[in-house]
Structure formats: C-alpha cells, structure tokens
Design an enzyme around this catalytic site. Sequence first.
Site, PDB file in Angstrom:
ATOM      1  N   SER A 163      11.437  29.046  28.350  1.00 51.49           N
ATOM      2  CA  SER A 163      11.162  30.473  28.257  1.00 51.49           C
ATOM      3  C   SER A 163      10.013  30.719  27.287  1.00 51.49           C
ATOM      4  CB  SER A 163      12.408  31.232  27.780  1.00 51.49           C
ATOM      5  OG  SER A 163      12.080  32.546  27.379  1.00 51.49           O
ATOM      6  N   GLU A 164       8.937  31.319  27.782  1.00 51.17           N
ATOM      7  CA  GLU A 164       7.772  31.566  26.928  1.00 51.17           C
ATOM      8  C   GLU A 164       8.123  32.485  25.763  1.00 51.17           C
ATOM      9  OE1 GLU A 164       3.183  33.183  27.422  1.00 51.17           O
ATOM     10  OE2 GLU A 164       4.817  34.129  28.539  1.00 51.17           O
ATOM     11  N   SER A 178      10.079  22.498  31.291  1.00 54.93           N
ATOM     12  CA  SER A 178      11.450  22.380  31.777  1.00 54.93           C
ATOM     13  C   SER A 178      11.935  20.947  31.587  1.00 54.93           C
ATOM     14  CB  SER A 178      11.518  22.755  33.259  1.00 54.93           C
ATOM     15  OG  SER A 178      12.744  22.359  33.832  1.00 54.93           O
ATOM     16  N   LYS A 200      34.103  24.649  28.400  1.00 53.33           N
ATOM     17  CA  LYS A 200      34.234  24.968  29.831  1.00 53.33           C
ATOM     18  C   LYS A 200      34.075  23.736  30.714  1.00 53.33           C
ATOM     19  CE  LYS A 200      32.732  29.720  29.103  1.00 53.33           C
ATOM     20  NZ  LYS A 200      32.849  29.615  27.632  1.00 53.33           N
ATOM     21  N   GLY A 251      27.901  35.859  18.286  1.00 55.74           N
ATOM     22  CA  GLY A 251      26.578  36.460  18.259  1.00 55.74           C
ATOM     23  C   GLY A 251      25.558  35.799  19.152  1.00 55.74           C
ATOM     24  N   THR A 268      37.824  41.666  30.698  1.00 53.99           N
ATOM     25  CA  THR A 268      38.138  41.224  32.058  1.00 53.99           C
ATOM     26  C   THR A 268      39.632  41.115  32.321  1.00 53.99           C
ATOM     27  OG1 THR A 268      37.883  38.912  31.370  1.00 53.99           O
ATOM     28  CG2 THR A 268      35.954  39.996  32.319  1.00 53.99           C
ATOM     29  N   GLU A 283      35.623  32.540  36.068  1.00 56.37           N
ATOM     30  CA  GLU A 283      36.117  32.755  34.709  1.00 56.37           C
ATOM     31  C   GLU A 283      37.565  32.303  34.572  1.00 56.37           C
ATOM     32  OE1 GLU A 283      35.409  36.188  31.389  1.00 56.37           O
ATOM     33  OE2 GLU A 283      36.025  36.855  33.378  1.00 56.37           O
TER      34      GLU A 283
END
Length: 661
Positions: A324-325, A354, A422, A463, A485, A562
């Site tokens: 990401s620039e 990348s 995860k 954060g 959720t 999720e």
Amino acid sequence: MIDGLPTNSAHHRVLTLNRTAKKLIMVFADLVALPLALWSSYALRLADWWPTDFLAAGWWLFLFTPLLGVLIFIRLGLYRAVVHFMGAQAIGAVAKGVVLLAIGMWAAAYLSHIDQFPRSVPIIFALVALVYVGGSRLLVRNYYHSLQRHYANKSPVLIYGAGSSGVQLASSFVSGGEFEAVGFLDDDKSLWKGSVGGMPVYPPQSLGQLIDELKISHVLLALPSVSIKQRRRILERLAEYPVRIKTVPSMMEIIGGAAMDALRDVDPEDLLGRDSVPPKPELIAGSLRNKTVLVSGAGGSIGSEICRQALVNNPKALILYEVSEYALYSIEQELSSLISDQELDIPLYPVLGSVADANRVANTLDYFKVDTIYHAAAYKHVPLVEHNVLEGVRNNVLGTRVLAEKALEAGVERFVLISTDKAVRPTNVMGATKRMAELILQDLAATNPATTFSMVRFGNVLGSSGSVVPLFRRQIETGGPVTVTHSEITRFFMTIPEAASLVIQAGTMAQGGEIFVLDMGSPVRIVDLARRMIKLMGHEIRNEATPGGDIEIVFSGLRPGEKLYEELLIGEDVVGTDHPKIMRAREEKLAADDLADLLLAMEQALAAGSGEEARTLLQQAVSGFVPSSPIVDWLHVERAVNEPGSKSAVILPLGARAPKA
C-alpha cells in the site's frame, strides 16, 4: 477573551485593553504601592500614623524607592507576565524584586546618613511590599477568573486522584478550558473530608450523590502511574454512573512526550489491557541489534509497531516492505521523524511491492543482505477475504511461500510469520490461508536449517485497523446504534506494543519450525465491551428496561466465516518457554509431497479464476477447516447470477442485492 462576556460591558472594555495599556497600569499601580509600603513599614515600626521626623529627613526615599522598584521589576520581567496566568513562579519574582529593592533602599538610606531610620524598616518594607505588589496582581487574576467562572459556562467536573497529577490538572483549568474542577475523588481514606489545592476530597462511593448535587458531567482520571489492572478496576466502578470519563496520559505516554493535561477519552487499553511482563533485553536484541531487518506489511498495525521497536534497538538497517503506497508513506514519515528526533544513524528503506512478486522480493533480499524478516503482510479482514477468496490465497498462502523461499535463497538468518488464532480449526478462508502459511513454513523448516523459520499465533490487537473498538467508538459518537454480531461472541485482546514485543522475543527463541502461542489472558464478550464503552463515554444504554436511553445495541448476526469463539491451539500439546507469556505448540504437519501437490493445484485454481476450487483445496490442506457458510466470493456470485443453469450455492452479505442478469 472570555466567551459569553457582553461586548458593551465595563468588564469587556477593561479586558480588551492592549498590552501597552495594561503594562502602564501595572507600572502605575507599583508607583502607588511601593511608597505606600514604605509609609506602612514606618508606621508599623514606630506605631505612629505620621512619623514627622522621618518624613522631614527621608522624604526623598518616597520618590527613590518606587523608581528603583520599577527598574528592578522591569529587569526581572514582571511587566511581561500575563497577570491572569500568574502562578508561583511570578510570585517568586515579585519576592526577589522586593528583597532587592529593600536592600537598595537600605543602602541609599545608610549612605545618606538619614536619622530616624530603624534597621528593621527594610525588613518590614520587604514583607509589606510583597503583600501590596504581589497582592495587587493576585486581585487582578482573581477578578479575571471570577468573570471566567461567571460567563464562561464551564462544565463542573470531579478529578479522580488527589495527587500531584490531579492538582496540576485542576490548576490548568483555572486559566481556560471547558471544565471547572469542583473536587477530587480518591481511594485514600486519610484524604476524605479534607482539602487538596483548595478543593474538597470525596470518597468514590459518593459519586452518585455528587452527580446530582454538583451537576457533574465528567470524571477525569488523573492516575498516570497506576497499574493497568488497577486502572481497569476503577473504570469498571465508574462505568456504573451516568458521566463521561476522560483520562490524563499514562506514565509511558508522558515519557513519550504527551502533556500531563492532554485529556483523552478512555482507550481500549484502559478497558481490556493487562500489566505486561517487561521484555527481556537479550531476546529483543538477539534478532535486531546490528541486523538488517525487513518487515513485510510494514504499514499495518503489527508491522508498523515491529518497525518502531526495531528502530530503537539499533538495527544495521530497516527495510519497510509494503504493497500500500499510502501505508508505506505514513510509516516512512513517522520513522524518519523518529530517527531525526533521536539522532539515530540507521538507514531506512521504504520498498513498495507485493510479497507475491517473486522478482521484487528476491531483488530486495539480495540487494540489502537481509538478516531477519518479520512477515506481517496478510489480508486479515475475515468478511473481505470471504468475498475475495482468490486474492486471499494469492497473498496469504502463495505470497508467504514466495517470501520464505526467496529468504532461503538469500541466506536470511531468521524468518518470523505473524499468524492468528483464526488459523485454529478455521471457519473462514482467512484463517485457513494463515494455517496454510504455517504449514508451508513448517515444511521448509524441516529440510532447511540454514534459515530459522518460526510462527507466532495470537488473537485480536487493540486499536488495529478494522477492529471492533474503533468501530464502536465511531458508532457511539454518531449516536448509535452499536452493532454486535452475536450476544455470545468472544474474542482475545492484546495491545499492539505488547504483541509486537512478544513476536520479536519469540522469534529470537526459535530453533526452527516452532509455532509460538502468546498468552492472551481471558476472552472478552464483545457485547460487554460495547456496554462498557457506551457508559464510559457518558451515555445510557437504550433497551427494554431503559427505553429513554441514548445508545442502542443491535445484534446483526454472524458474518460469513465468523466464529463465536476463537482458539489458540489445535491440539493440547503445548510447553512453556523462558518467557512466561510465550508458549510453544507442537502441531501436526503435512507431508512434503502432499503440500507440493496442493500448492500446485492452488496455482492452477488461481489461473482458472475458481474461488470455489481454491476453497476446496484449503479444506483438503487444513485440518478442521469447516466453512461456516456457502461460498460468497464476489466473482462466484456474479457467475452464478449470470449463468442461469448454475446450481452453485450462493449467500449474499447482509444488505447486498444480487446483480441483474
């Protein structure tokens, strides 16, 4: 100027005088006060209202003393001081000035051989002049502050903590700001019913009564040096009351340059943080000092913090590798300022690229002779990766393989993968791709001891971009509702600095192929977090019991992929390490041939644009991967809608509409 003060009032005309006029008034006041002080000192010494003998012999002192006094006060800068901001330092300057003036007056009287000049008169004069000169300034200051209290319409607040930080905070409100401190709360029983800084000290349990009596809108936490555990206990107690909580910076923030009176809202670290174990210097330095360090995903939450901690541990050079620039620009600007401020001599190289670009990766590693890699470049947002399966596989799986294989070829010493909870029995593509990345490193570590590969697994960090806490804050500030959720969903939380520090230390302990698991503490119910944030930001929860409340909590349903609960271990085989917050897990591996076949098939699925095939391959590779929903990849959805004969199962995200054929 005081907001709310009528522009046509005498008060307004006085306060809007220019600085020159105000200085002349101060000089005139001193020209009156100093001869009056001299007369008072004689009258007090001789018990005579009109000392005729002295007036006849020393009348000229009534002219000499004020002129000398004004010159001394000019030299000391008393006329440059803004009276309504005057504090102890200015009073000290007044005291110094009157002492010098008393000495000058005594010397003039002695050299002139004035009769009837008692030796005690200069001493009495100094004391009386201090009262007259300093008192006149205090009267002006009190006049200004009384106008401020009357017209400024400040909010009355209580300060939790009657120590030096609390007193300093209360003093800062005297000369401006939106708050007016009316008292302290403190846990120290010896201070109760006493007074600190001219204000009463109350027990915390009286807060409910004080809110009604004093119309309290905010409680300001002035306890910068208390432990995180103690701060959390206080906040949980305050959350029961209908006031907004703000806090002064912590001691670490103050050391980092934050102002003591720079109030901020309660941060998630205050609600969920725990007292972290101090890092072991040898484990921090082992992978950083005098090493050329590359951080992939350097602009992300964890990657940027690893960069910060690496920079202050004297690496030979630091390479920021980022796709990401804007993220690369932001972290490069921040670290360049840090290097300049601390006068560090460390080369910093921002590299745009990348991790899936094999040539770019190889050239970067070869050119800079990298020693240590922290691989934090990953697509991490669960719903986004569910909707973009192929890119999740390309970046998280094949990108990791590219970076790891090129690290081997370049002779990199250490390679540390930032993994996630995860990855354990995943129900989503993101978690499955991260577990697949772990499997790749486990395989490389088994046959390539020259580079030490390791992985560090942990849960949510407070954060971070896209995390639930900033989302809740925005929703509360805009009036709600706060969206959760599921009522039973839980997550592990850790602060970004602690997570980055433990990642660095775990990487140093690695021997090759380990999966390290960080101690995340106890899981937190997300709905409980939402409730606490609403209350601490001064709002009442709106529900059936309190229909007149401010903010409603709405349950939106689990998103694709999720899970209700996150785990850190696939099996039960875990052992401790030299660090109490870092454990080592022993996890199953894939056979090298099977892994190679699966990776080849994934490349073919990407070439064919088949997200469904890619997810099927992840299910074959990752033990325990059971998708929680049918495939929701956008390209898969588009194909299913535009091909009438397609029987693919499709589920759209909440609120989305299928495109028309």
